[in-house]
Design a protein around this motif. Structure first.
Motif, PDB file in Angstrom:
ATOM      1  N   ASN A  43      48.145  26.111 -69.246  1.00 16.90           N
ATOM      2  CA  ASN A  43      48.660  25.432 -68.063  1.00 16.90           C
ATOM      3  C   ASN A  43      49.969  24.716 -68.404  1.00 16.90           C
ATOM      4  OD1 ASN A  43      48.645  24.445 -65.374  1.00 16.90           O
ATOM      5  ND2 ASN A  43      47.769  22.522 -66.091  1.00 16.90           N
ATOM      6  N   HIS A  44      50.004  24.069 -69.550  1.00 17.23           N
ATOM      7  CA  HIS A  44      51.236  23.394 -69.990  1.00 17.23           C
ATOM      8  C   HIS A  44      52.347  24.404 -70.246  1.00 17.23           C
ATOM      9  CE1 HIS A  44      49.577  19.399 -70.128  1.00 17.23           C
ATOM     10  NE2 HIS A  44      48.573  19.799 -70.885  1.00 17.23           N
ATOM     11  N   GLN A  45      52.010  25.550 -70.828  1.00 16.29           N
ATOM     12  CA  GLN A  45      53.019  26.578 -71.093  1.00 16.29           C
ATOM     13  C   GLN A  45      53.579  27.153 -69.790  1.00 16.29           C
ATOM     14  OE1 GLN A  45      51.845  29.629 -73.878  1.00 16.29           O
ATOM     15  NE2 GLN A  45      50.808  28.136 -75.182  1.00 16.29           N
ATOM     16  N   ILE A  46      52.708  27.426 -68.841  1.00 15.82           N
ATOM     17  CA  ILE A  46      53.137  27.997 -67.557  1.00 15.82           C
ATOM     18  C   ILE A  46      54.046  27.017 -66.815  1.00 15.82           C
ATOM     19  CG2 ILE A  46      52.326  28.701 -65.266  1.00 15.82           C
ATOM     20  CD1 ILE A  46      49.891  29.961 -66.723  1.00 15.82           C
ATOM     21  N   ALA A  47      53.756  25.723 -66.918  1.00  8.99           N
ATOM     22  CA  ALA A  47      54.571  24.716 -66.231  1.00  8.99           C
ATOM     23  C   ALA A  47      56.013  24.701 -66.741  1.00  8.99           C
ATOM     24  CB  ALA A  47      53.947  23.336 -66.395  1.00  8.99           C
ATOM     25  N   LYS A  48      56.241  25.198 -67.938  1.00  8.97           N
ATOM     26  CA  LYS A  48      57.580  25.164 -68.547  1.00  8.97           C
ATOM     27  C   LYS A  48      58.417  26.408 -68.268  1.00  8.97           C
ATOM     28  CE  LYS A  48      55.938  22.390 -72.399  1.00  8.97           C
ATOM     29  NZ  LYS A  48      55.683  22.378 -73.847  1.00  8.97           N
ATOM     30  N   VAL A  49      57.813  27.484 -67.775  1.00  6.23           N
ATOM     31  CA  VAL A  49      58.564  28.725 -67.585  1.00  6.23           C
ATOM     32  C   VAL A  49      59.446  28.648 -66.345  1.00  6.23           C
ATOM     33  CG1 VAL A  49      56.811  30.090 -68.794  1.00  6.23           C
ATOM     34  CG2 VAL A  49      56.752  29.918 -66.305  1.00  6.23           C
ATOM     35  N   GLN A  50      60.445  29.531 -66.298  1.00  9.45           N
ATOM     36  CA  GLN A  50      61.433  29.493 -65.223  1.00  9.45           C
ATOM     37  C   GLN A  50      61.264  30.600 -64.184  1.00  9.45           C
ATOM     38  OE1 GLN A  50      63.757  26.988 -64.986  1.00  9.45           O
ATOM     39  NE2 GLN A  50      62.575  26.100 -66.659  1.00  9.45           N
ATOM     40  N   THR A  51      60.577  31.694 -64.549  1.00 11.50           N
ATOM     41  CA  THR A  51      60.480  32.830 -63.627  1.00 11.50           C
ATOM     42  C   THR A  51      59.033  33.196 -63.347  1.00 11.50           C
ATOM     43  OG1 THR A  51      60.460  34.520 -65.369  1.00 11.50           O
ATOM     44  CG2 THR A  51      62.638  33.765 -64.590  1.00 11.50           C
ATOM     45  N   VAL A  52      58.825  33.896 -62.246  1.00  9.46           N
ATOM     46  CA  VAL A  52      57.489  34.390 -61.901  1.00  9.46           C
ATOM     47  C   VAL A  52      57.001  35.341 -62.986  1.00  9.46           C
ATOM     48  CG1 VAL A  52      56.177  35.779 -60.244  1.00  9.46           C
ATOM     49  CG2 VAL A  52      57.830  34.101 -59.422  1.00  9.46           C
ATOM     50  N   ARG A  53      57.882  36.204 -63.474  1.00  7.21           N
ATOM     51  CA  ARG A  53      57.512  37.162 -64.516  1.00  7.21           C
ATOM     52  C   ARG A  53      57.000  36.443 -65.767  1.00  7.21           C
ATOM     53  NH1 ARG A  53      57.411  41.814 -65.851  1.00  7.21           N
ATOM     54  NH2 ARG A  53      58.863  43.117 -64.785  1.00  7.21           N
ATOM     55  N   ASP A  54      57.716  35.414 -66.195  1.00  8.85           N
ATOM     56  CA  ASP A  54      57.296  34.665 -67.384  1.00  8.85           C
ATOM     57  C   ASP A  54      55.966  33.949 -67.147  1.00  8.85           C
ATOM     58  OD1 ASP A  54      59.538  35.531 -68.750  1.00  8.85           O
ATOM     59  OD2 ASP A  54      60.667  33.670 -68.415  1.00  8.85           O
ATOM     60  N   ALA A  55      55.785  33.387 -65.959  1.00 12.02           N
ATOM     61  CA  ALA A  55      54.521  32.721 -65.631  1.00 12.02           C
ATOM     62  C   ALA A  55      53.374  33.718 -65.641  1.00 12.02           C
ATOM     63  CB  ALA A  55      54.619  32.035 -64.268  1.00 12.02           C
ATOM     64  N   PHE A  56      53.611  34.896 -65.069  1.00 17.84           N
ATOM     65  CA  PHE A  56      52.582  35.932 -65.024  1.00 17.84           C
ATOM     66  C   PHE A  56      52.218  36.399 -66.434  1.00 17.84           C
ATOM     67  CE2 PHE A  56      51.591  40.547 -64.731  1.00 17.84           C
ATOM     68  CZ  PHE A  56      50.366  40.434 -64.092  1.00 17.84           C
ATOM     69  N   GLU A  57      53.207  36.650 -67.265  1.00 12.46           N
ATOM     70  CA  GLU A  57      52.940  37.113 -68.624  1.00 12.46           C
ATOM     71  C   GLU A  57      52.211  36.054 -69.442  1.00 12.46           C
ATOM     72  OE1 GLU A  57      56.561  38.728 -70.239  1.00 12.46           O
ATOM     73  OE2 GLU A  57      56.535  40.398 -68.812  1.00 12.46           O
ATOM     74  N   THR A  58      52.565  34.797 -69.261  1.00 10.97           N
ATOM     75  CA  THR A  58      51.868  33.716 -69.958  1.00 10.97           C
ATOM     76  C   THR A  58      50.427  33.609 -69.465  1.00 10.97           C
ATOM     77  OG1 THR A  58      53.952  32.530 -70.236  1.00 10.97           O
ATOM     78  CG2 THR A  58      51.939  31.244 -70.496  1.00 10.97           C
ATOM     79  N   ALA A  59      50.243  33.697 -68.160  1.00  8.35           N
ATOM     80  CA  ALA A  59      48.888  33.632 -67.592  1.00  8.35           C
ATOM     81  C   ALA A  59      48.020  34.787 -68.090  1.00  8.35           C
ATOM     82  CB  ALA A  59      48.954  33.636 -66.069  1.00  8.35           C
ATOM     83  N   THR A  60      48.583  35.980 -68.180  1.00  5.10           N
ATOM     84  CA  THR A  60      47.778  37.120 -68.636  1.00  5.10           C
ATOM     85  C   THR A  60      47.424  36.995 -70.111  1.00  5.10           C
ATOM     86  OG1 THR A  60      49.745  38.495 -68.976  1.00  5.10           O
ATOM     87  CG2 THR A  60      48.582  38.722 -66.877  1.00  5.10           C
ATOM     88  N   GLN A  61      48.274  36.351 -70.905  1.00  2.00           N
ATOM     89  CA  GLN A  61      47.908  36.104 -72.307  1.00  2.00           C
ATOM     90  C   GLN A  61      46.638  35.259 -72.368  1.00  2.00           C
ATOM     91  OE1 GLN A  61      51.157  34.333 -74.466  1.00  2.00           O
ATOM     92  NE2 GLN A  61      52.568  35.957 -73.880  1.00  2.00           N
ATOM     93  N   CYS A  62      46.551  34.278 -71.503  1.00  2.00           N
ATOM     94  CA  CYS A  62      45.370  33.420 -71.436  1.00  2.00           C
ATOM     95  C   CYS A  62      44.163  34.201 -70.906  1.00  2.00           C
ATOM     96  CB  CYS A  62      45.655  32.219 -70.545  1.00  2.00           C
ATOM     97  SG  CYS A  62      44.252  31.111 -70.303  1.00  2.00           S
ATOM     98  N   LEU A  63      44.364  34.893 -69.796  1.00  4.73           N
ATOM     99  CA  LEU A  63      43.266  35.619 -69.160  1.00  4.73           C
ATOM    100  C   LEU A  63      42.665  36.683 -70.074  1.00  4.73           C
ATOM    101  CD1 LEU A  63      44.693  35.987 -65.560  1.00  4.73           C
ATOM    102  CD2 LEU A  63      42.789  34.531 -66.310  1.00  4.73           C
ATOM    103  N   ARG A  64      43.471  37.321 -70.896  1.00  4.81           N
ATOM    104  CA  ARG A  64      42.965  38.337 -71.826  1.00  4.81           C
ATOM    105  C   ARG A  64      41.923  37.753 -72.766  1.00  4.81           C
ATOM    106  NH1 ARG A  64      48.041  42.021 -73.817  1.00  4.81           N
ATOM    107  NH2 ARG A  64      47.971  43.427 -72.039  1.00  4.81           N
ATOM    108  N   GLN A  65      42.012  36.462 -73.032  1.00  3.35           N
ATOM    109  CA  GLN A  65      41.062  35.811 -73.922  1.00  3.35           C
ATOM    110  C   GLN A  65      39.796  35.374 -73.194  1.00  3.35           C
ATOM    111  OE1 GLN A  65      43.048  32.997 -76.722  1.00  3.35           O
ATOM    112  NE2 GLN A  65      44.909  33.654 -75.627  1.00  3.35           N
ATOM    113  N   LEU A  66      39.841  35.408 -71.872  1.00  4.86           N
ATOM    114  CA  LEU A  66      38.720  34.891 -71.090  1.00  4.86           C
ATOM    115  C   LEU A  66      37.932  35.939 -70.315  1.00  4.86           C
ATOM    116  CD1 LEU A  66      40.503  31.735 -69.622  1.00  4.86           C
ATOM    117  CD2 LEU A  66      38.859  31.808 -71.513  1.00  4.86           C
ATOM    118  N   ILE A  67      38.604  37.001 -69.868  1.00  2.00           N
ATOM    119  CA  ILE A  67      37.909  37.996 -69.050  1.00  2.00           C
ATOM    120  C   ILE A  67      38.140  39.398 -69.602  1.00  2.00           C
ATOM    121  CG2 ILE A  67      37.956  36.563 -66.965  1.00  2.00           C
ATOM    122  CD1 ILE A  67      40.222  38.320 -65.911  1.00  2.00           C
ATOM    123  N   PRO A  68      37.190  40.292 -69.409  1.00  2.00           N
ATOM    124  CA  PRO A  68      37.276  41.648 -69.974  1.00  2.00           C
ATOM    125  C   PRO A  68      38.061  42.623 -69.104  1.00  2.00           C
ATOM    126  CG  PRO A  68      35.162  41.374 -68.923  1.00  2.00           C
ATOM    127  CD  PRO A  68      35.885  40.053 -68.797  1.00  2.00           C
TER     128      PRO A  68
END
Length: 167
Positions: A43-68
């Protein structure tokens, strides 16, 4: 957690042996704490990004660790056509889903957007039709959740898995 903790401590040791059934709730509490810490960090990392693409890629890095899930897609809402268009993808090397347009209210992703509710464990082919079979192995299940800003639809995040009922 309080009831689980009382159960753990009341039955953890039986004749000096650890009760396996009692340690399961403690393991679940640890897993939940670990997941919460991971979500806070991303959440802290996503708050620092500047673009939707960067936010999405950061979010998917997290989600890969949580959902199959294997494929993550971000469908942006286009108010001019009243549809959702897949603009960002992770896990689709052939870009089979990129640019896919789903009318609001239709299929799984469109339903999630129109109803502002998460659709879980849907058949991936209900969303992707034959595209789901373009993956080897085939995509089998999906989870779609709307992204809103004060009830204004921004888009839908949909993840697809190779497993039945993965979510």
């Amino acid at each position: 957690a309080g009831e689980e903790a009382r159960t753990i401590f009341a039955s953890e040791a039986v004749d000096g042996m650890v009760d396996v059934a009692a340690s399961r709730p403690l393991r679940k509490i640890r897993e939940n704490a670990s997941e919460a810490a991971l979500l806070r960090a991303y959440n802290h990392q996503i708050a620092k990004v500047q673009t939707v693409r960067d936010a999405f890629e950061t979010a998917t890095q997290c989600l890969r660790q949580l959902i199959p899930a294997t494929v993550y897609s971000l469908y942006e809402f286009d108010s001019g056509t009243d549809s959702l268009v897949c603009r960002h993808l992770v896990g689709d090397a052939n870009r089979l889903i990129h640019g896919l347009t789903i009318p609001l209210g239709q299929r799984v992703t469109g339903w999630a957007g129109a109803n502002r509710r998460t659709a879980m464990n849907s058949d991936a082919s209900l969303d992707l039709a034959q595209i789901a079979k373009g993956f080897q192995p085939h995509l089998l299940s999906a989870i779609s959740t709307p992204l809103t800003d004060h009830d204004r639809l921004i888009g839908v995040l949909t993840a697809y898995s190779l497993q039945h009922e993965a979510f």
